[in-house]
Design a protein around this motif. Sequence first.
Motif, PDB file in Angstrom:
ATOM      1  N   ARG A  82       0.834  -1.211   0.000  1.00 49.49           N
ATOM      2  CA  ARG A  82       0.000   0.000   0.000  1.00 49.49           C
ATOM      3  C   ARG A  82       0.862   1.251   0.000  1.00 49.49           C
ATOM      4  O   ARG A  82       0.593   2.202  -0.745  1.00 49.49           O
ATOM      5  CB  ARG A  82      -0.936   0.008   1.215  1.00 49.49           C
ATOM      6  N   LEU A  83       1.885   1.256   0.822  1.00 50.73           N
ATOM      7  CA  LEU A  83       2.774   2.418   0.889  1.00 50.73           C
ATOM      8  C   LEU A  83       3.535   2.614  -0.420  1.00 50.73           C
ATOM      9  O   LEU A  83       3.751   3.738  -0.865  1.00 50.73           O
ATOM     10  CB  LEU A  83       3.769   2.255   2.040  1.00 50.73           C
ATOM     11  N   GLU A  84       3.931   1.514  -1.033  1.00 46.25           N
ATOM     12  CA  GLU A  84       4.756   1.581  -2.233  1.00 46.25           C
ATOM     13  C   GLU A  84       3.957   1.863  -3.496  1.00 46.25           C
ATOM     14  O   GLU A  84       4.427   2.594  -4.386  1.00 46.25           O
ATOM     15  CB  GLU A  84       5.495   0.249  -2.433  1.00 46.25           C
ATOM     16  N   LYS A  85       2.766   1.285  -3.596  1.00 47.35           N
ATOM     17  CA  LYS A  85       2.100   1.233  -4.898  1.00 47.35           C
ATOM     18  C   LYS A  85       0.726   1.893  -4.985  1.00 47.35           C
ATOM     19  O   LYS A  85       0.195   2.040  -6.088  1.00 47.35           O
ATOM     20  CB  LYS A  85       1.948  -0.236  -5.331  1.00 47.35           C
ATOM     21  N   ILE A  86       0.138   2.287  -3.856  1.00 44.15           N
ATOM     22  CA  ILE A  86      -1.234   2.780  -3.890  1.00 44.15           C
ATOM     23  C   ILE A  86      -1.335   4.159  -3.245  1.00 44.15           C
ATOM     24  O   ILE A  86      -0.818   4.377  -2.153  1.00 44.15           O
ATOM     25  CB  ILE A  86      -2.202   1.807  -3.182  1.00 44.15           C
ATOM     26  N   GLY A  87      -2.014   5.073  -3.942  1.00 39.34           N
ATOM     27  CA  GLY A  87      -2.285   6.400  -3.404  1.00 39.34           C
ATOM     28  C   GLY A  87      -3.785   6.588  -3.246  1.00 39.34           C
ATOM     29  O   GLY A  87      -4.550   6.274  -4.155  1.00 39.34           O
ATOM     30  N   PRO A 158       2.874   6.450  -6.466  1.00 38.03           N
ATOM     31  CA  PRO A 158       2.160   5.170  -6.516  1.00 38.03           C
ATOM     32  C   PRO A 158       1.780   4.789  -7.931  1.00 38.03           C
ATOM     33  O   PRO A 158       1.614   5.654  -8.799  1.00 38.03           O
ATOM     34  CB  PRO A 158       0.914   5.434  -5.663  1.00 38.03           C
ATOM     35  N   LYS A 159       1.615   3.490  -8.156  1.00 38.15           N
ATOM     36  CA  LYS A 159       1.225   2.999  -9.473  1.00 38.15           C
ATOM     37  C   LYS A 159      -0.295   2.946  -9.638  1.00 38.15           C
ATOM     38  O   LYS A 159      -0.802   2.909 -10.762  1.00 38.15           O
ATOM     39  CB  LYS A 159       1.814   1.600  -9.698  1.00 38.15           C
ATOM     40  N   LEU A 160      -1.003   2.924  -8.511  1.00 40.84           N
ATOM     41  CA  LEU A 160      -2.461   2.856  -8.527  1.00 40.84           C
ATOM     42  C   LEU A 160      -3.004   4.006  -7.696  1.00 40.84           C
ATOM     43  O   LEU A 160      -2.591   4.202  -6.548  1.00 40.84           O
ATOM     44  CB  LEU A 160      -2.939   1.521  -7.946  1.00 40.84           C
ATOM     45  N   ILE A 161      -3.939   4.779  -8.270  1.00 45.87           N
ATOM     46  CA  ILE A 161      -4.571   5.894  -7.567  1.00 45.87           C
ATOM     47  C   ILE A 161      -6.053   5.577  -7.383  1.00 45.87           C
ATOM     48  O   ILE A 161      -6.758   5.278  -8.353  1.00 45.87           O
ATOM     49  CB  ILE A 161      -4.401   7.208  -8.337  1.00 45.87           C
ATOM     50  N   LEU A 162      -6.519   5.638  -6.140  1.00 46.60           N
ATOM     51  CA  LEU A 162      -7.909   5.362  -5.804  1.00 46.60           C
ATOM     52  C   LEU A 162      -8.518   6.602  -5.160  1.00 46.60           C
ATOM     53  O   LEU A 162      -7.996   7.106  -4.157  1.00 46.60           O
ATOM     54  CB  LEU A 162      -8.005   4.170  -4.846  1.00 46.60           C
ATOM     55  N   ALA A 163      -9.606   7.087  -5.733  1.00 46.07           N
ATOM     56  CA  ALA A 163     -10.240   8.306  -5.233  1.00 46.07           C
ATOM     57  C   ALA A 163     -11.699   8.032  -4.882  1.00 46.07           C
ATOM     58  O   ALA A 163     -12.460   7.534  -5.717  1.00 46.07           O
ATOM     59  CB  ALA A 163     -10.152   9.412  -6.289  1.00 46.07           C
ATOM     60  N   ASP A 164     -12.079   8.340  -3.650  1.00 44.36           N
ATOM     61  CA  ASP A 164     -13.440   8.102  -3.169  1.00 44.36           C
ATOM     62  C   ASP A 164     -14.158   9.434  -3.004  1.00 44.36           C
ATOM     63  O   ASP A 164     -13.882  10.190  -2.075  1.00 44.36           O
ATOM     64  CB  ASP A 164     -13.392   7.354  -1.826  1.00 44.36           C
ATOM     65  N   GLU A 165     -15.041   9.755  -3.945  1.00 43.85           N
ATOM     66  CA  GLU A 165     -15.830  10.994  -3.942  1.00 43.85           C
ATOM     67  C   GLU A 165     -14.936  12.232  -3.752  1.00 43.85           C
ATOM     68  O   GLU A 165     -15.182  13.056  -2.870  1.00 43.85           O
ATOM     69  CB  GLU A 165     -16.889  10.940  -2.829  1.00 43.85           C
ATOM     70  N   PRO A 166     -13.910  12.411  -4.580  1.00 43.37           N
ATOM     71  CA  PRO A 166     -12.971  13.515  -4.355  1.00 43.37           C
ATOM     72  C   PRO A 166     -13.550  14.898  -4.597  1.00 43.37           C
ATOM     73  O   PRO A 166     -12.945  15.890  -4.194  1.00 43.37           O
ATOM     74  CB  PRO A 166     -11.854  13.211  -5.357  1.00 43.37           C
TER      75      PRO A 166
END
Length: 219
Positions: A82-87, A158-166
């Motif tokens: 998570r720290l390395e690859k996900i924002g 990060p390689k993956l960006i996840l946004a929840d209702e930004p």
Amino acid sequence: MTLVMENVSKVYKDGPKEFKAVDHVSLKVKQGEFIAIIGPSGSGKSTMLSIAGALLSPTNGKILLDGENIEELSPKKVTKRRLEKIGFVFQAANLIPYLKVKDQLNVINVIAKNKGQARGKDLLRHFGLAHRTNNYPSELSGGERQRVAISRALINDPKLILADEPTASLDSKRGREVVEMLAAEIKNRGKAGIMVTHDERVLDVCDRVVEIRDGRLEN
């Protein structure tokens, strides 16, 4: 970078009763692709995003991040991935009120044991916040706070960006600016991105729109 969700379900039990928050979902997000997930409240959007980001374990199914099955890793390695690859970008900026803008980013470097102060400065400059580095969150506008949150999410590249209702706490103009910033980062730097949203005004910025109802993908 690709994210693959294979036949993923999340079942909650309350005594003899079961509730499927996510029901046999399969989804692939390719490098440079930005997709939106839409659907009514309670349809499973945020649960699906939490599973994609390894914040929540599925009851069944696989989560493959760059071909690696996240479910086969130890809890310690999942945290490391998570720290390395996900924002993550959330509805609220969730900034630490007693930290200046520059320190909001630096605290992630400390946690991740990175040396990313130069990248932090570059991100703040890129998002038009160079003049705000010594300000506290209370001194920023809503749009500025969300831009700091995006910068913080990107500090580890990060390689993956996840946004929840930004865009939920922003007006139409600021909301669109935020989504366009996310889209540019995903496309220009070859990342994969998922955004959960109710905001139909920004769907045209995304490459693909996927609808979820009662835990199942409609298209």
